[in-house]
Design a protein around this motif. Structure first.
Motif, short mmCIF file in Angstrom:
data_model
loop_
_atom_site.label_atom_id
_atom_site.label_comp_id
_atom_site.label_asym_id
_atom_site.label_seq_id
_atom_site.Cartn_x
_atom_site.Cartn_y
_atom_site.Cartn_z
N UNK A 141 1.29 -1.50 -0.02
CA UNK A 141 0.28 0.00 -0.12
C UNK A 141 1.20 1.39 -0.18
N UNK A 142 1.91 1.48 0.58
CA UNK A 142 2.71 2.27 0.71
C UNK A 142 3.48 2.46 -0.11
N UNK A 143 3.99 1.66 -1.28
CA UNK A 143 4.95 1.87 -2.65
C UNK A 143 3.76 2.20 -3.56
N UNK A 144 2.62 1.37 -3.54
CA UNK A 144 1.78 1.56 -4.45
C UNK A 144 1.10 3.15 -4.08
N UNK A 145 0.56 3.85 -3.35
CA UNK A 145 0.69 5.47 -3.15
C UNK A 145 1.30 6.53 -3.45
N UNK A 146 3.04 6.00 -2.61
CA UNK A 146 4.00 7.26 -2.91
C UNK A 146 3.90 6.53 -4.88
N UNK A 147 4.54 5.84 -5.29
CA UNK A 147 4.19 5.78 -6.59
C UNK A 147 3.14 6.68 -7.87
N UNK A 148 1.84 6.85 -7.29
CA UNK A 148 1.44 7.92 -7.51
C UNK A 148 1.54 9.81 -6.80
N UNK A 149 2.48 9.72 -5.87
CA UNK A 149 2.08 11.07 -5.09
C UNK A 149 3.91 11.53 -5.71
N UNK A 150 4.59 10.80 -5.91
CA UNK A 150 5.68 11.27 -6.04
C UNK A 150 6.43 12.08 -7.40
N UNK A 151 7.06 13.24 -7.64
CA UNK A 151 6.92 13.71 -8.89
C UNK A 151 8.02 13.44 -9.18
N UNK A 152 8.01 13.13 -10.94
CA UNK A 152 8.92 12.49 -11.47
C UNK A 152 10.10 12.20 -11.33
N UNK A 153 10.72 13.17 -10.47
CA UNK A 153 12.23 13.63 -9.99
C UNK A 153 12.34 13.12 -8.84
N UNK A 154 11.71 13.35 -8.92
CA UNK A 154 11.40 13.09 -6.39
C UNK A 154 11.88 12.03 -5.99
N UNK A 155 11.83 11.91 -4.64
CA UNK A 155 13.04 10.75 -4.15
C UNK A 155 11.73 9.84 -2.60
N UNK A 156 11.81 9.67 -2.92
CA UNK A 156 11.32 8.79 -1.07
C UNK A 156 11.91 8.12 -0.35
N UNK A 157 11.77 8.58 1.39
CA UNK A 157 12.91 8.10 1.87
C UNK A 157 11.94 7.83 3.59
N UNK A 158 12.61 5.90 3.47
CA UNK A 158 12.84 5.15 4.67
C UNK A 158 12.94 4.66 5.23
N UNK A 159 13.01 4.42 6.56
CA UNK A 159 13.37 3.71 7.51
C UNK A 159 12.78 2.40 8.39
N UNK A 160 13.93 1.21 7.75
CA UNK A 160 12.94 -0.54 7.85
C UNK A 160 13.86 -1.02 9.11
N UNK A 161 13.19 -1.98 9.85
CA UNK A 161 14.08 -3.05 9.26
C UNK A 161 14.77 -4.11 8.76
N UNK A 162 16.07 -3.59 9.00
CA UNK A 162 17.17 -4.62 8.23
C UNK A 162 16.37 -6.52 7.48
N UNK A 163 15.87 -6.74 8.54
CA UNK A 163 15.93 -7.77 7.80
C UNK A 163 14.43 -7.93 6.75
N UNK A 164 13.65 -6.92 6.73
CA UNK A 164 12.79 -6.95 5.63
C UNK A 164 13.52 -5.78 4.14
N UNK A 165 14.49 -5.49 4.27
CA UNK A 165 15.10 -5.18 3.43
C UNK A 165 15.28 -6.06 1.85
N UNK A 166 15.50 -6.86 1.33
CA UNK A 166 15.28 -7.40 0.01
C UNK A 166 13.96 -7.13 -0.28
N UNK A 167 12.90 -7.30 0.62
CA UNK A 167 11.36 -7.81 0.52
C UNK A 167 11.01 -6.87 0.39
N UNK A 168 11.44 -5.26 1.01
CA UNK A 168 10.63 -3.84 0.48
C UNK A 168 11.17 -3.30 -0.75
N UNK A 169 12.66 -3.71 -1.49
CA UNK A 169 12.92 -3.95 -3.05
C UNK A 169 12.10 -4.08 -4.00
N UNK A 170 12.16 -5.36 -3.66
CA UNK A 170 11.13 -5.74 -4.60
C UNK A 170 9.52 -5.34 -4.41
#
Length: 237
Positions: A141-170
């Motif tokens: 839900x988070x990335x779907x919303x971000x994809x709709x709200x972020x400007x073309x040259x925009x940046x999205x920063x997040x802090x997450x548990x390290x053990x879910x990094x690969x999952x979040x990137x996918x």
């Protein structure tokens, strides 16, 4: 009883009404995220308003920050914290569910310190459970919303548990969003990262991965951590 507020150099954050108190995760996100040239900034799950206030402190004088919070008590406290700050005219706190948030204008920078316990038992305190667990705000839900709200040259920063990094990137890739900068946070020498900050954009590129050690010994902060946070912490000279 813990202190009901946290004093920073240029503002105060009260957190006695919020399930999640001022913590290192939020401070790191607020200090690490680049907002160079950003005129519109969105903070998803603002909690106390900490990250929004940190970004306002070093943002452009004409920048505008929208801070979203689903919990009524936390949103009210964030509004109070913003109203006492030097940037009350540039931060708007909205009590709303991110799933239903829409904006006619895109954002140059989006940040989020989202609920971080994935697929785990919820706690009995509903307010704390909402703040800590991602049942209502999944990474999808988070990335779907971000994809709709972020400007073309925009940046999205997040802090997450390290053990879910690969999952979040996918998950991010599924929405055309790619990691380009990553900071793994280690709390003591020889320790393993438990938290990771990642910055994403729509541009596919090699991700630069770095590591930050916060403490060289108990309550003795590293030079790198001091350099990152000295604009905010009272005891960082």
């Amino acid at each position: 009883m813990s202190n009901p507020y946290f004093q920073f150099k240029q503002f105060v954050v009260w957190h006695d009404k919020c399930a999640m108190k001022v913590g290192t995760d939020g401070v790191l996100l607020g200090a690490w995220t680049s907002i160079q040239g950003a005129h519109r900034i969105l903070d998803i799950g603002t909690g106390t308003g900490l990250v929004a206030l940190m970004l306002a402190q070093r943002s452009l004088s004409d920048s505008y920050i929208v801070a979203l919070e689903i919990d009524e008590a936390a949103a009210e406290q964030a509004k109070e914290n913003v109203s006492r700050s030097p940037w009350k005219n540039r931060i708007e706190v909205l009590q709303t569910d991110f799933r239903f948030y829409h904006s006619a204008e895109k954002f140059d920078v989006i940040v989020s310190n989202p609920p971080y316990f994935v697929d785990s038992l919820t706690c009995s305190d509903q307010q704390r459970s909402t703040a800590r667990h991602n049942n209502s705000l999944t990474y999808e839900i988070l990335f779907k919303g971000v994809s709709e709200l972020l400007a073309k040259e925009g940046k999205f920063a997040i802090v997450i548990p390290t053990d879910v990094v690969d999952r979040v990137k996918l998950i991010a890739v599924n929405y055309g969003i790619y990691a380009f900068k990553q900071l793994n946070v280690v709390t003591k020498p020889g320790g393993t990262p438990k938290r990771t900050l990642i910055c994403f954009s729509f541009k596919k590129q090699v991700c630069l991965i770095e590591e930050l050690l916060t403490e060289v010994s108990r309550h003795q902060y590293s030079e790198e951590y001091i350099a990152l946070t000295r604009e905010y912490y009272l005891n960082m000279k």
